[in-house]
Scaffold this motif. Structure first.
Motif, short mmCIF file in Angstrom:
data_model
loop_
_atom_site.label_atom_id
_atom_site.label_comp_id
_atom_site.label_asym_id
_atom_site.label_seq_id
_atom_site.Cartn_x
_atom_site.Cartn_y
_atom_site.Cartn_z
N ALA A 11 46.89 -31.22 11.13
CA ALA A 11 46.84 -30.60 9.80
C ALA A 11 47.19 -29.13 9.97
CB ALA A 11 45.45 -30.76 9.19
N CYS A 12 48.45 -28.78 9.67
CA CYS A 12 48.94 -27.45 9.96
C CYS A 12 48.77 -26.54 8.75
CB CYS A 12 50.41 -27.51 10.37
SG CYS A 12 50.68 -28.44 11.89
N VAL A 13 47.68 -25.82 8.70
CA VAL A 13 47.41 -24.90 7.60
C VAL A 13 47.92 -23.52 7.98
CG1 VAL A 13 45.66 -23.89 6.12
CG2 VAL A 13 45.39 -26.25 6.95
N SER A 14 48.84 -22.99 7.19
CA SER A 14 49.42 -21.66 7.41
C SER A 14 50.06 -21.55 8.78
CB SER A 14 48.36 -20.56 7.22
OG SER A 14 47.84 -20.61 5.91
N GLU A 15 50.58 -22.64 9.31
CA GLU A 15 51.30 -22.62 10.58
C GLU A 15 52.77 -22.88 10.31
OE1 GLU A 15 50.10 -24.72 14.04
OE2 GLU A 15 47.97 -24.58 13.56
N PRO A 16 53.68 -22.23 11.04
CA PRO A 16 55.11 -22.53 10.87
C PRO A 16 55.40 -24.00 11.15
CG PRO A 16 54.79 -20.52 12.15
CD PRO A 16 53.45 -21.14 12.00
#
Length: 301
Positions: A11-16
């Motif tokens: 779950a990539c929150v605020s990740e490129p």
């Protein structure tokens, strides 16, 4: 839901997006940082996975190269299937999405920032760029993007310096296409009588004002406008009714006149602060323009 068993992906929150894909079983074939500040990558996935993107902080243009028939974008309202090679996805910097990956897919990504898009829009024309909003697009068919990616970009050697310059130009072409066709607050405006756009005018004039005490060349000013020296000089004259050299000289003389009235600096100091090579050169130019010597001008003011 599909009948295959999903493996919970990151779950990539605020990740490129690039970093998020790096946490999956996706294989990075090639990646390059381009000279225009963007970056590109080719990925190959053969997996069963559920991948989430949330506010990646940059825009992503994706072109499917091989496979992708069974990938789906899912959310609470809909489920869209991939439809195979040649399909295009556009994921804005603030978007959220979940991708049900099933089977092999090979794709190219172009990553670019909001600031880069605004700068590109401004170079094309004067635009309220703070209001630009890219559309969130999934599995669309755009033959122009598909052809440029598959026939122009893919055959290039991404590690060769010359090809990377060409790739940077191609990425700018892609972003201009996105601005024209998939940006909700972008309208094409014609140049006014062939002159510089208001946005470029402001940028050039601001640079001149803060650099009056320094040597200023036509090459410098043209590079700020991102034009050839010939085209910049022609368009500048259309915009301001005089050549760049005449304009800079007048601004230097206006600055000198103001400094003379302050009676703080010597004539030699004023000449240097106004960007003239010598006091004698300054005095001659000042008298030609104001019809009075610098000393007489100071005495009268």
């Amino acid at each position: 839901m599909s009948d295959h068993t999903l493996k919970a992906g990151p779950a990539c929150v605020s990740e490129p997006v690039y970093h998020c894909l790096s946490q999956t079983n996706a294989r990075l074939e090639v990646q390059t940082e381009l000279t225009n500040g963007t970056s590109a990558a080719i990925w190959d996935r053969d997996d069963i996975d559920l991948t989430h993107y949330q506010h990646p902080g940059h825009h992503t243009l994706s072109c499917y190269l091989d496979g992708g028939h069974d990938i789906r974008r899912v959310d609470q309202r809909r489920s869209l299937s991939g439809r195979g090679p040649g399909r295009i996805c556009l994921m804005p910097c603030d978007h959220e999405s979940s991708w049900d990956v099933y089977g092999r897919i090979r794709f190219m990504h172009l990553y670019f920032s909001e600031q880069h898009l605004k700068s590109l829009a401004g170079r094309i024309q004067d635009k309220g760029s703070d209001n630009l909003q890219l559309q969130d697009l999934t599995f669309i068919d755009d033959s122009w993007i598909r052809s440029l990616c598959q026939q122009v970009i893919m055959p290039m050697n991404w590690q060769d310096n010359a090809d990377r310059l060409a790739l940077s130009s191609a990425s700018d072409m892609l972003m201009v296409h996105l601005l024209k066709h998939y940006c909700s607050d972008y309208r094409i405006r014609q140049d006014v009588k062939g002159g510089l756009s208001p946005w470029v005018q402001r940028r050039v004039l601001e640079f001149i004002e803060i650099s009056l005490d320094q040597p200023l060349s036509l090459q410098q000013l043209a590079s700020i406008a991102e034009l050839s020296e010939y085209h910049f000089a022609r368009m500048f004259k259309v915009s301001f009714g005089m050549s760049p050299h005449q304009y800079v000289t007048e601004r230097r003389l206006n600055l000198a006149a103001r400094l003379l009235t302050e009676k703080t600096f010597s004539l030699a100091e004023i000449a240097l602060q106004s960007g003239f090579s010598s006091q004698s050169h300054f005095s001659k130019r000042f008298k030609d323009f104001y019809r009075v010597s610098p000393a007489a001008y100071r005495k009268a003011h």
